[in-house]
Design an enzyme around this catalytic site. Structure first.
Site, PDB file in Angstrom:
ATOM      1  NE  ARG A 110      -3.568   2.249   2.736  1.00  0.00           N
ATOM      2  CZ  ARG A 110      -4.711   2.473   2.122  1.00  0.00           C
ATOM      3  NH1 ARG A 110      -5.156   1.587   1.252  1.00  0.00           N
ATOM      4  NH2 ARG A 110      -5.403   3.565   2.351  1.00  0.00           N
ATOM      5  CG  HIS A 145      -1.194   5.313  -0.558  1.00  0.00           C
ATOM      6  ND1 HIS A 145      -1.988   6.070   0.295  1.00  0.00           N
ATOM      7  CD2 HIS A 145      -1.971   4.290  -0.973  1.00  0.00           C
ATOM      8  CE1 HIS A 145      -3.189   5.503   0.388  1.00  0.00           C
ATOM      9  NE2 HIS A 145      -3.197   4.422  -0.373  1.00  0.00           N
ATOM     10  CB  VAL A 149       1.570  11.138  -4.782  1.00  0.00           C
ATOM     11  CG1 VAL A 149       1.743  12.635  -4.536  1.00  0.00           C
ATOM     12  CG2 VAL A 149       0.197  10.672  -4.315  1.00  0.00           C
ATOM     13  N   GLY A 206       5.125  10.082  -8.906  1.00  0.00           N
ATOM     14  CA  GLY A 206       6.056   9.024  -9.269  1.00  0.00           C
ATOM     15  C   GLY A 206       6.707   8.339  -8.081  1.00  0.00           C
ATOM     16  CG  ASN A 262      -0.813   9.303   2.102  1.00  0.00           C
ATOM     17  OD1 ASN A 262      -1.051   8.215   1.610  1.00  0.00           O
ATOM     18  ND2 ASN A 262      -0.324  10.300   1.401  1.00  0.00           N
ATOM     19  CG  HIS A 284      -8.108  -4.596  -1.361  1.00  0.00           C
ATOM     20  ND1 HIS A 284      -9.024  -3.879  -2.101  1.00  0.00           N
ATOM     21  CD2 HIS A 284      -7.156  -3.712  -0.994  1.00  0.00           C
ATOM     22  CE1 HIS A 284      -8.651  -2.617  -2.160  1.00  0.00           C
ATOM     23  NE2 HIS A 284      -7.512  -2.486  -1.492  1.00  0.00           N
TER      24      HIS A 284
END
Length: 462
Positions: free
Chosen positions: A205, A209, A213, A215, A238, A337
């Site tokens: 994850r 994330h 954003v 790269g 975040n 997930h």
């Protein structure tokens, strides 16, 4: 003469007879404990042991006084010594400053973060989810101005493909410069997973994330930057949900001992994400290295660049295409997930809307209501094999047992439904696709060559 005789007789009685009577009388007194007033823990003294010997009694009394005085003097000496300032022993200082993580606010908020379904206008407590952050921006004493995000210039697919050809990422990139790099990272993941099986899910994850954003540049790790702007990890999408920074710090420190200034934080995250999947049941796959670390992190860049649970399929597909990923990659990656948990604020709202509730299996709805005592409560994506990567999650989506609305909608859309059915029936095929999709994810706008830097510590620029 008679009068004098009477006087002498009286003196005789006083000096000789009365002390004898007193001495005899003390034999019938009960035992009492004499305590040295300077030390209540002394051995008890009984009168019977000393009362009959007047001279010895006097000596004993003097001894007690002397002991009390010595103890009193000793107490004073100790008090003065303890009160004296202690000169600290000089400690060798590491020339590389270590950024001190700001303590996390451990009080969970009951407010849904801005941008998530059911969000309110109330301020959200920053830092929940064990993410070490810069000072709380809600505190007027530590207010940091929010800088506007620069215009996001998303490359077209042709440009993305050309960039990947020129990127030069290589499998075995550290074979000569740091031969044990991947081994150290793998062992760190195995050790962490052995202590806490829930640590595997947050690592991939972090990769998504970070890469979605601006790269893949490990900008998500930064606690602060030279510009002083609010950083990415402060963003609501975040700070409330991402974790794993302590593990990154631990492994990075080991790498710096083994080969200082060689392995980037961005490569560390790419390898560690692979190893998180492997300890959870995915077959090993090769990950190329050669990424470098960015030097800027802006909270404002996060908005609109991360997938949220209430996005439509059109919005998801459009977002992933901007990052160089197609519909199949989208469905492959949501298979992550299979492990981990979701906070109630990201799915509980579905039950309050009849149209959305129709896409929730009634048994799952009951579990949601029972579990979600607060927005910050959590529920496993896959309650049957929570810590194992397998295709069961795809099978659950096919029968409306997915927690996130966005995942369930993918099973309703003709552009993505077939992939969900395919991966649910072919776990090995999904595993093969997963490694390829993760490597595509980890190559989004990477820094190469002399771009960026190799951070000595992942939380701060050099």
């Amino acid at each position: 003469m008679a009068a004098k005789a009477k006087i002498f007789a009286g003196l005789f009685l006083i000096c000789i007879i009365l002390p004898s009577l007193a001495s005899a009388f003390t034999d019938h007194l009960p035992e009492v404990q004499l305590e040295n007033e300077s030390d209540k823990n002394d051995v008890p003294i009984h009168i019977n042991n000393v009362a009959h010997l007047s001279e010895k009694g006097k000596k004993f009394k003097k001894a007690l006084k002397k002991k009390a005085k010595e103890q009193h003097d000793l107490d004073q000496d100790l008090t003065e010594e303890e009160a004296a300032p202690v000169t600290p022993t000089p400690v060798p200082v590491d020339p590389t400053p270590t950024p001190t993580p700001v303590p996390v606010n451990q009080t969970p908020t009951t407010n849904v973060p801005e941008g998530y379904p059911g969000a309110t206008q109330a301020p959200v407590t920053i830092g929940y989810g064990s993410a070490p952050l810069t000072p709380n921006p809600l505190d007027p004493q530590t207010q940091v101005p929010v800088q506007p995000a620069p215009q996001q210039d998303h490359p077209i697919q042709k440009e993305i493909n050309e960039h990947r050809k020129r990127a030069g990422l290589q499998v075995g990139f550290y074979d000569e410069t740091c031969p044990n790099a991947e081994k150290i990272i793998k062992e760190g993941m195995i050790r962490a997973f052995g202590n806490d099986s829930s640590i595997a899910a947050p690592i991939p994850r972090l990769l998504l994330h970070d890469c979605f954003v601006s790269g893949c540049d490990a900008s998500l790790f930064l606690d602060q930057t030279p510009s002083g702007a609010r950083v990415e990890k402060l963003a609501n999408s975040n700070g409330l949900t991402v974790r794993g920074f302590d593990l990154i710090d631990e492994i990075k420190a080991e790498l710096e001992v083994e080969c200082p200034g060689i392995v980037s934080c961005t490569d560390l995250l790419a390898y560690l994400s692979r190893d998180a999947f492997v300890v959870s049941g995915v077959p090993h796959y090769d990950v190329p290295g050669g990424r470098r670390d960015g030097m800027e992190s802006l909270e404002a860049n996060v908005l609109g660049n991360l997938p949220l649970p209430d996005l439509t399929v059109d919005m998801l597909i459009d977002l992933f295409k901007k990052k160089g990923l197609n519909e199949e990659d989208l469905v492959v990656l949501i298979g992550a997930h299979s492990i981990g948990v979701a906070h109630c604020f990201s799915f509980r709202y579905r039950l309050d809307n009849p149209q959305k509730a129709a896409l929730v299996d009634p048994r799952l709805a009951g579990v949601m209501r029972f579990t979600c005592t607060s927005p910050m409560s959590t529920l496993a994506f896959d309650t049957t094999t929570q810590y194992k990567m397998d295709s069961i999650y795809y099978k659950q989506l096919a029968v409306k047992r997915g927690l996130l609305e966005s995942d369930v909608l993918l099973n309703e859309d003709p552009r993505t439904k077939d992939y969900i059915q395919k991966f649910g029936e072919d776990e090995k095929g999904w595993f093969d696709k997963l490694g390829k999709a993760m490597n595509k994810l980890a190559s989004i706008q990477v820094l190469m060559g002399d771009q960026g830097q190799i951070r000595k510590q992942c939380r701060a620029v050099n």
